[in-house]
Design an enzyme around this catalytic site. Structure first.
Site, short mmCIF file in Angstrom:
data_model
loop_
_atom_site.label_atom_id
_atom_site.label_comp_id
_atom_site.label_asym_id
_atom_site.label_seq_id
_atom_site.Cartn_x
_atom_site.Cartn_y
_atom_site.Cartn_z
N ALA A 65 0.86 -1.18 0.00
CA ALA A 65 0.00 0.00 0.00
C ALA A 65 0.90 1.23 0.00
O ALA A 65 2.05 1.17 0.45
CB ALA A 65 -0.88 -0.02 1.24
N GLY A 108 0.60 -4.90 0.96
CA GLY A 108 -0.62 -4.96 0.14
C GLY A 108 -0.39 -5.65 -1.19
O GLY A 108 -1.34 -6.20 -1.78
N GLU A 111 -0.73 -9.21 -0.47
CA GLU A 111 -2.14 -9.43 -0.16
C GLU A 111 -3.00 -9.40 -1.43
O GLU A 111 -3.93 -10.19 -1.59
CB GLU A 111 -2.62 -8.37 0.85
CG GLU A 111 -1.95 -8.57 2.22
CD GLU A 111 -2.10 -7.39 3.16
OE1 GLU A 111 -1.79 -6.25 2.73
OE2 GLU A 111 -2.55 -7.58 4.30
N GLU A 131 4.71 -4.95 7.06
CA GLU A 131 4.00 -3.86 7.75
C GLU A 131 4.51 -3.63 9.16
O GLU A 131 4.53 -2.50 9.66
CB GLU A 131 2.49 -4.14 7.79
CG GLU A 131 1.79 -4.07 6.44
CD GLU A 131 1.76 -5.40 5.69
OE1 GLU A 131 2.56 -6.31 6.02
OE2 GLU A 131 0.93 -5.53 4.77
C1 LIG Z 1 -1.78 -3.01 3.03
C2 LIG Z 1 -1.20 -2.38 4.21
C3 LIG Z 1 -2.11 -2.22 5.32
C4 LIG Z 1 0.04 -1.94 4.35
C5 LIG Z 1 1.17 -1.97 3.43
O1 LIG Z 1 1.22 -2.53 2.37
S1 LIG Z 1 2.46 -1.06 4.01
C6 LIG Z 1 3.67 -1.18 2.76
C7 LIG Z 1 4.43 -2.44 2.82
N1 LIG Z 1 5.54 -2.38 1.89
C8 LIG Z 1 6.75 -2.00 2.26
O2 LIG Z 1 7.03 -1.68 3.40
C9 LIG Z 1 7.79 -1.98 1.16
C10 LIG Z 1 8.29 -0.55 0.93
N2 LIG Z 1 9.30 -0.51 -0.11
C11 LIG Z 1 10.56 -0.94 0.09
O3 LIG Z 1 10.93 -1.45 1.11
C12 LIG Z 1 11.51 -0.75 -1.05
O4 LIG Z 1 10.98 0.22 -1.92
C13 LIG Z 1 11.79 -2.06 -1.84
C14 LIG Z 1 12.59 -3.03 -0.96
C15 LIG Z 1 10.51 -2.71 -2.32
C16 LIG Z 1 12.64 -1.70 -3.12
O5 LIG Z 1 13.79 -0.98 -2.74
P1 LIG Z 1 14.62 -0.17 -3.86
O6 LIG Z 1 15.77 0.42 -3.15
O7 LIG Z 1 14.87 -1.05 -5.02
O8 LIG Z 1 13.62 0.97 -4.37
P2 LIG Z 1 13.19 2.32 -3.62
O9 LIG Z 1 14.13 3.40 -3.98
O10 LIG Z 1 12.98 2.06 -2.16
O11 LIG Z 1 11.75 2.58 -4.26
C17 LIG Z 1 11.58 3.23 -5.50
C18 LIG Z 1 10.48 4.27 -5.35
O12 LIG Z 1 9.27 3.59 -5.00
C19 LIG Z 1 8.76 4.18 -3.80
N3 LIG Z 1 8.03 3.13 -3.04
C20 LIG Z 1 8.40 1.87 -2.85
N4 LIG Z 1 7.49 1.23 -2.09
C21 LIG Z 1 6.55 2.13 -1.79
C22 LIG Z 1 5.36 2.08 -1.02
N5 LIG Z 1 4.91 0.94 -0.44
N6 LIG Z 1 4.63 3.22 -0.91
C23 LIG Z 1 5.01 4.36 -1.50
N7 LIG Z 1 6.13 4.47 -2.25
C24 LIG Z 1 6.90 3.37 -2.37
C25 LIG Z 1 9.97 4.67 -3.07
O13 LIG Z 1 9.62 5.63 -2.10
C26 LIG Z 1 10.78 5.24 -4.22
O14 LIG Z 1 10.25 6.48 -4.63
P3 LIG Z 1 11.00 7.86 -4.23
O15 LIG Z 1 12.41 7.71 -4.71
O16 LIG Z 1 10.21 8.91 -4.95
O17 LIG Z 1 10.88 7.97 -2.76
#
Ligand SMILES: CC(C)=CC(=O)SCCNC(=O)CCNC(=O)[C@H](O)C(C)(C)COP(=O)(O)OP(=O)(O)OC[C@H]1O[C@@H](n2cnc3c(N)ncnc32)[C@H](O)[C@@H]1OP(=O)(O)O
Length: 257
Positions: A65, A108, A111, A131
């Protein structure tokens, strides 16, 4: 129909939806949900479509998410809006949906893949419920569907530590039905969906309902439900055609009635 966050195509009798928000690794926001509902509704309304494939990019099916969308929300808002409950509608798709997962399927994203009827994973797929590392817990079904898919021990491990599971572990654990090379992922998923779409629609829909019932009821009730569905299929022309075709050593021509 125009979409901002999806690419929607048809491949014969298969509807294909690609999540397309590459700048955020397909993080699931309210626009994706709205558009996914629209795409599914269009495929359900189209009699020519017999199955759906849902996929992402090579790097990410979906990284969860949208954390940036969620971060400022407070309890009163999420509770009163019943935040993210809208995804339940995606899980209720009646036509079969296959998730084709490459790269990250986290939070998400994992999920959403589990809302599909089965998951075909590329060798690069990584699944996780991280999460807990954000100070929350899964909210789109992770604690429930993951536990049903892989059992309590592995689900607890994933949900409490937030660690990722690779494709081999996910297949061994029963989360995914098959693992294929990354360059074969979409073809395999489309071929599986085309096979399903070529079969008798009433029996496909009832098969899906019957398997899903197994997760919701007692064995006795489930067996009765399955038998009644099985009986009801003898009211279809397709049952006559399917069995006649076998006896006559030819391919069946199903009419979906
Ligand atoms: C459903 C419910 C209740 C909750 C959830 O789903 S909470 C979210 C769970 N997911 C995570 O915690 C994963 C978050 N993402 C990461 O840990 C990393 O992005 C990665 C391991 C998947 C990939 O790492 P990598 O270094 O290859 O890439 P990034 O530079 O970190 O990401 C690229 C770009 O995408 C944005 N990003 C990634 N995931 C999310 C996200 N879940 N929500 C919003 N944005 C996300 C990340 O910020 C980056 O963008 P910016 O450079 O503009 O910040």
């Amino acid at each position: 129909m125009d979409y901002e966050t999806l690419i929607v195509e048809t491949h014969g009798a298969v509807g294909l939806v690609r999540l397309n928000r590459p700048q955020a690794l397909n993080a699931l926001n309210s626009t994706i949900l709205l558009e996914l509902k629209k795409a599914y509704a269009a495929f359900h309304a189209d009699d020519a479509i017999g199955a759906i494939v849902l996929t992402g990019s090579e790097k990410a099916f979906a990284a969860g998410a949208d954390i940036k969308e969620m971060q400022p929300l407070n309890f009163a808002e999420v509770y009163q809006r019943d935040f993210i409950s809208g995804w339940d509608e995606i899980a209720k798709a009646r036509k079969p949906v296959i998730a084709a997962v490459s790269g990250f399927a986290l939070g998400g994203g994992c999920e959403l893949a589990m809302m599909c009827d089965f998951i075909i994973a590329s060798e690069t797929a990584k699944f996780g419920q991280p999460e807990i590392t954000l100070g929350v817990i899964p909210g789109m079904g992770g604690s429930q569907r993951l536990t049903r898919a892989v059992g309590k021990a592995k689900a607890m491990d994933m949900v409490l530590t937030g660690r990722m599971m690779d494709a081999v572990e996910a297949e061994r654990a029963g989360l995914v039905s098959r693992v294929v090379p990354a360059d074969r992922l979409l073809d395999e998923a489309l071929a599986a969906a085309a096979k399903i779409a070529s079969l008798s629609r009433p029996s496909v829909l009832m098969a899906k309902e019957a398997v899903n019932r197994a997760l919701e009821t007692t064995l006795e009730e489930g067996l009765r439900f399955e038998r009644r569905m099985f009986h009801s299929l003898f009211a279809t022309e397709d049952q006559k055609e399917g069995m006649a075709a076998f006896i006559e050593k030819r391919k069946p021509e199903f009419k979906n009635r």
